[in-house]
Scaffold this active site. Structure first.
Site, PDB file in Angstrom:
ATOM      1  CG  ASP A 110      -5.730  -5.886   3.163  1.00 57.80           C
ATOM      2  OD1 ASP A 110      -6.118  -7.029   3.462  1.00 57.80           O
ATOM      3  OD2 ASP A 110      -5.912  -5.364   2.045  1.00 57.80           O
ATOM      4  CB  SER A 123      -0.933  -0.042   1.220  1.00 56.16           C
ATOM      5  OG  SER A 123      -1.772   1.081   1.253  1.00 56.16           O
ATOM      6  CG  HIS A 146      -4.674  -0.982  -0.038  1.00 61.79           C
ATOM      7  ND1 HIS A 146      -4.388  -0.784   1.286  1.00 61.79           N
ATOM      8  CD2 HIS A 146      -5.093  -2.273  -0.126  1.00 61.79           C
ATOM      9  CE1 HIS A 146      -4.627  -1.882   1.972  1.00 61.79           C
ATOM     10  NE2 HIS A 146      -5.043  -2.805   1.132  1.00 61.79           N
TER      11      HIS A 146
END
Length: 868
Positions: A159, A40, A67
C-alpha cells in the site's frame, strides 16, 4: 519530554478541531505543503522519529494514514501529541487543513483531500484488502500538485506505491524510510522497487530533506505554476546531455513539461542554477538516468478511466467484429505501454467482448505494446503485480484473468500474456506498426509540442487500416487532423479513421539515423604519395607546354594543363568549373557551341587571333578545339588549347595612323566573322535541340505519370518493409526475452533436481521417455539418445517388473502410487508415480521419482535383529 505540550484527553481530540471555524478561512491554503505519511506495522516507532525532527513552525500540514483496526478506538492522536508541539487532531469530515498541524485518519474510514478540505468516506474493502494510503495519496497528488509530499514508513504489504507514483507524476516529492531501519520493510521496499521514491533515508532524516526541498528556489520564489525563465532558457544543454546518454531527443517535448521535471530534480539534489545542474549531470551519469526515467514516468493502472474500457468492450470491439464478417486476427498497438497495465487491460476487454458477442467467425487479437523505458518493458513482460491492484481490478476479473502468487500479488494468466508482445521502441524515431485495427496512444501527446503532434497523427492514420480506431487520452484530441479522424465517441476519445487521400511521400516517416561512416558518397582521403615522374611532368606542363583544358560535352572542365589564368577565371558566386562560365571576355563568345561542333565533325577547329580581355590588357590568342578519340578512356572529351600570338613589330613601333586604322579594321572584321560563325553554330544547335526537346518532352510527360505512380508504390512498399522490420525486431526481442527466461528456469530446475539427489523420470502418455535427471542413470542404463524410447526397453537395476503397469494405472485413474522397491545389488528406493500436469491443467504423462532409502532399510534390519 517535559518540554512538550501535554495533550488533551483522547476523547476530547475529536472536538478540539472546530470544523466550522475553518469553513470560511480559505486564504493562503492553495500553496500549503501537505505531507501524507503512510505506515502500518512498526510504523509508530518510525512516526516518533519523524515527528520529533519536524520544526514546530515548519508551515506544513501533516496527515498520517495508518492501517487501523476498524473495531477499536484509535489512541494514535494522543500518542503522537506527546511527541510534537504541533496540534494533533483526529480528522473530521470537511475540516480545512492548516499549517503546523497533524491530522490522523480515524478507524473504519477512508480519507481524501479536496480543495484543502479533508473528506471522510466509508471504509472500502476490495477483495478483503484495504488500501487507505494509496487512496489518500492519490487525492493528495490531485489537490496539491507540486506541493504534495508523500512519505512511506514501516509497514507490511505494498500500500502506498501507487500513491507515490501519482504524486511524482504531478511534480511532488516522494520519500521512503530506509528498509533496513524498518521493523516491517515491505511497504518501503515496494515503493523503491517500483522506482517512485525520490529520497530513501532514515525516518529522522526525512524532515530535513523535506525542508530543504521546499526552501529550494524552485518553490521559494516565482510562480509555483510556471517554470523559472532561466531554466527554460537553459534546457538545450540538458536535452543535449540526455540525447548523448540515452540516444533520445527531447527537444520537441513541451518546454513546460521538461522544465518542471528538471526543476524537481534540481530541488531534490539541492542545486540552484541550471548551469550547475548541467555540470552535475555531466559528472553523474546516474543522475542523467534518473532524469531520463523522470521524463518517462507514466501514471498508469488497470482499466484507468473505466468508462473508456466499457465503451471498448460494448461497442468499439464489436464494431471491429462487424467490419470483418469472415473473421480475422485483429492487430492493436499500445504505445506507450509503461509497465503493461493498459496492454493487458485491452487483452482482457477483448476476451470479454468476444465471449459476450459470440461472433460466428473466429477472431484473435495480437497486441504490440511498446515503450521507451526498457526497465518498464521488463516489468511488463514479467506480468506480476502487487496485491493493491485490487483497487482497480474487479474480483471477477481477478479470478478470470489473474493467478494469485504465493509470494504475494497476482500474475497475469497465460491466455492473456500470450496475446501481448512487448518491446522497447521510440515512437518518434522508429517506424510504426502498420495494418492496425486499433491504436492506443493515451496521455502521450499532451507532453509533445505542436510540431511533434503534427508529425505523429498522420503516421497514426497511415498505420491504421480503413475504419480502424484511434484511442487517445482524456485531455488529447486530433487537433488539425479532423479530416483524417472522425470522432466515434468524443467523451471516450475514440476516433475512427476516415478515407482520405494521404500521400506517403508527404509523411515524415521515422527513420534511424545512418551509422557514422555509412553515408553515401563519402570521399576517401587523397593519396599523398607522388612519385618523381609525376612531379616532373607537372613542372613541364606548367612551364613549357601550351595551356590547355580537357572538357566534357557539357563544357565541364575535367583536367587543366599549364597556366590558364590569362584565359579563364573562376566565376563569382557558387563554385562553377564550366568552361562557358570561366572563360574571359572575348573567349566566352567565340567558343559558344564549338565544343559540340568539334565532337560532331571530329576535326580540329581553329579560332585565330581572338582578342581576350585580361588583367594586363588585351591578349591575342589562337585557340584549337579538338575532340579526343584515343586513348579509349578519353573518348567523348574535347581538348581546348590556348596559344598566345605575339604582337607584330610594326604594331609595336607604330607606323602611322593609317596603318593603325587598317589593323584595327582587319581585327574587327576577323572578330565579326568569328562571331557570325559562332552564332550560326549556336543557331543550328538550338534548332536541333528544340526538336529533340519537343519529342523528349512528350516522352517525359508520359513517363512522369508512370514514375509518379511507381514512386508512390515503391515508397509505400518501403515504409511497409520498415514497419515489418520493426515488427519482426519487436517479436524477436520478445522471443529472446522468453528464451532467456526459459534458460534461467531450466538452469534453476536442473540445479534443484540435482541438489535433491532424487532420481526422476518423465514419461509421456505412451510411456516413452521425455526427460530424466542425472541420478536416474544410477538405476537405468540411460543415455541422451534414449529420449523418445519406451522406458521398458531400457535395462534397469530395479526389481520392479510391474512398473509400466502401475504407471498406466496412475495415468488412467490420476491417483498417485507409492511403494518401496529393491534393486538387484541390495539397494532400496521409494518409488512415487504421479500424473504430469501442464500449466493448462492437462494430463500429459507421468512423473516417477526414486528416493534412496537404503540406509533406512538397513537401520530397520538392525533394529529387528536386536529385537530378536
Amino acid at each position: 519530554m517535559s518540554d512538550l505540550i501535554t495533550p488533551p484527553p483522547a476523547a476530547s481530540l475529536a472536538t478540539a478541531l472546530d470544523v466550522e471555524s475553518f469553513a470560511g478561512n480559505t486564504s493562503g491554503q492553495t500553496d500549503l505543503p501537505v505531507v501524507g505519511i503512510g505506515c502500518s506495522a512498526g510504523g509508530l516507532e518510525a512516526l516518533e522519529k519523524f515527528l520529533t525532527h519536524v520544526p514546530p513552525d515548519s508551515g506544513w500540514a501533516i496527515v498520517v494514514i495508518q492501517h487501523l483496526s476498524p473495531d477499536h478506538v484509535s489512541a494514535l492522536p494522543g500518542l503522537l501529541q506527546r511527541l510534537t508541539p504541533m496540534r494533533v487532531f483526529e480528522a473530521l469530515d470537511g475540516a480545512l487543513i492548516e499549517p503546523n498541524c497533524v491530522y490522523v485518519i480515524p478507524p473504519d474510514k477512508d480519507l481524501s483531500l479536496l480543495h484543502g478540505k479533508l473528506r471522510l468516506l466509508e471504509q472500502m474493502s476490495v477483495n478483503g484488502l484495504r488500501l487507505p494510503i494509496d487512496f489518500f495519496l492519490r487525492s493528495l497528488a490531485n489537490d496539491r500538485k507540486e506541493k504534495a509530499i508523500g512519505v512511506i514508513l514501516s509497514g507490511m504489504g505494498s500500500d502506498g506505491a501507487f500513491g507515490l507514483r501519482a504524486i511524482k507524476e504531478k511534480g511532488g516529492l516522494t520519500l521512503t524510510q530506509e528498509p533496513a531501519s524498518a521493523q516491517a520493510d515491505s511497504m518501503p521496499r515496494s515503493a523503491i522497487d517500483a522506482g517512485v521514491a525520490d529520497i530513501v533515508a532514515l525516518p529522522e532524516s526525512l524532515p530535513a530533506r523535506i525542508a530543504d526541498y521546499l526552501q529550494h528556489p524552485v518553490h521559494d520564489g516565482g510562480s509555483p505554476r510556471g517554470p523559472r525563465p532561466d531554466i527554460v532558457s537553459g534546457l538545450d544543454k540538458i536535452v543535449i546531455l540526455l540525447r548523448d546518454r540515452s540516444g533520445n531527443d527531447f527537444s520537441l517535448y513541451k518546454s513546460n513539461t521538461l522544465s518542471r521535471r528538471v526543476e524537481r530534480r534540481m530541488a531534490v539534489n539541492q542545486i540552484a542554477s541550471i548551469d550547475a545542474y548541467a555540470r552535475y549531470l555531466r559528472s553523474n551519469p546516474q543522475e542523467l538516468d534518473l532524469l531520463f526515467r523522470e521524463l518517462l514516468i507514466g501514471v498508469t493502472s488497470f482499466f484507468r478511466d473505466p468508462e473508456v474500457w466499457e465503451y471498448l468492450r460494448t461497442q468499439a470491439i464489436p464494431y471491429l467484429f462487424a467490419q470483418h464478417p469472415a473473421g480475422k486476427t485483429l492487430r492493436a498497438w499500445v504505445s506507450p505501454c509503461s509497465t503493461g497495465e493498459e496492454a493487458y487491460s485491452l487483452a482482457m476487454v477483448f476476451q470479454e467482448a468476444l465471449a459476450e458477442s459470440k461472433p460466428e467467425a473466429s477472431f484473435k487479437l495480437q497486441i504490440y505494446a511498446t515503450d521507451l523505458d526498457g526497465e518498464a518493458i521488463g516489468l511488463a513482460r514479467r506480468g506480476h503485480y502487487p496485491d493493491n491492484i485490487c483497487a482497480d481490478v474487479s474480483a471477477e476479473r481477478l479470478a478470470r484473468h489473474f493467478v494469485a502468487d504465493d509470494a504475494g500479488g497476482f500474475r497475469i494468466s497465460k491466455s492473456i500474456r500470450d496475446m501481448v508482445v512487448f518491446a522497447p521502441q521510440n515512437i518518434i524515431a522508429d517506424p510504426p506498426f502498420t495494418k492496425l485495427d486499433l491504436l492506443c496512444c493515451r496521455n502521450l501527446l499532451i507532453y509533445f509540442g505542436a510540431q511533434l503532434q503534427e508529425r505523429l497523427l498522420p503516421l497514426f492514420y497511415y498505420a491504421l487500416n480503413p475504419g480502424g480506431l484511434l484511442l487517445l487520452g482524456s485531455a488529447e484530441s486530433v487537433g488539425n487532423f479532423a479530416n483524417l479522424f472522425a470522432p466515434a465517441n468524443a467523451k471516450a476519445r475514440v476516433f475512427r479513421r476516415q478515407e482520405q487521400t494521404l500521400l506517403v511521400a508527404n509523411l515524415d516517416f521515422p527513420r534511424r539515423a545512418p551509422v557514422e561512416g555509412d553515408a553515401p558518397g563519402k570521399k576517401l582521403p587523397p593519396d599523398r604519395q607522388e612519385n618523381l615522374g609525376q612531379l616532373a611532368d607537372q613542372f613541364i606542363q606548367q612551364n613549357w607546354a601550351p595551356a590547355a583544358v580537357l572538357v566534357n560535352e557539357d563544357g565541364d572542365i575535367v583536367y587543366i594543363s599549364g597556366r590558364t589564368g590569362k584565359y579563364l577565371e573562376p566565376a563569382a558566386g557558387k563554385t562553377n568549373i564550366n568552361i562557358y562560365a570561366m572563360a574571359r571576355e572575348g573567349l566566352r563568345e567565340a567558343i559558344a557551341g564549338v565544343v559540340l561542333k568539334a565532337l560532331r565533325v571530329g576535326q580540329p577547329i581553329h579560332l585565330n587571333k581572338l582578342r581576350i580581355s585580361s588583367e594586363g590588357g588585351i591578349q591575342i590568342v589562337d585557340v584549337i578545339v579538338q575532340a579526343v578519340e584515343k586513348p579509349e578512356a578519353l573518348r567523348g572529351r574535347v581538348l581546348i588549347v590556348f596559344k598566345d600570338v605575339p604582337a607584330q613589330p610594326g604594331q609595336r613601333k607604330g607606323r602611322g595612323k593609317a596603318a593603325r586604322d587598317d589593323g584595327s579594321c582587319a581585327e574587327l572584321m576577323l572578330e565579326l566573322q568569328q562571331t557570325r560563325e559562332a552564332l550560326q553554330v549556336t543557331h543550328e544547335e538550338m534548332q536541333t535541340t528544340v526538336e529533340e526537346l519537343k519529342s523528349s518532352n512528350e516522352e517525359l510527360q508520359s513517363t512522369n505519370e508512370e514514375l509518379q505512380s511507381t514512386n508512390e508504390e515503391l515508397t509505400t512498399s518501403k515504409e511497409e518493409l520498415q514497419s515489418l522490420n520493426e515488427e519482426l525486431q519487436t517479436v524477436n526481442a520478445e522471443l529472446q526475452a522468453k528464451v532467456d527466461d526459459l534458460t534461467w528456469v531450466r538452469n534453476d530446475m536442473s540445479n534443484l533436481l540435482n541438489s535433491t539427489e532424487i532420481a526422476t523420470v518423465f514419461l509421456n502418455n505412451e510411456m516413452k521417455l521425455r526427460r530424466f535427471t542425472t541420478h536416474a542413470t544410477r538405476l537405468f542404463k540411460l543415455i541422451p539418445g534414449d529420449v523418445g524410447r519406451p522406458l521398458s526397453h531400457v535395462v534397469t537395476d530395479l526389481d520392479y517388473p510391474q512398473l509400466k503397469d502401475d504407471a498406466n494405472e496412475v495415468l488412467r485413474t490420476l491417483v498417485f502410487q507409492e511403494k518401496s522397491v529393491s534393486t538387484h545389488d541390495g539397494r532400496w528406493f521409494r518409488v512415487r508415480i504421479m500424473p504430469y500436469r501442464t500449466q493448462d491443467n492437462v494430463i500429459d504423462g507421468v512423473v516417477i521419482t526414486f528416493t534412496d532409502i537404503t540406509e533406512i532399510k538397513q537401520l530397520e534390519a538392525e533394529l529387528r535383529a536386536r529385537g530378536d
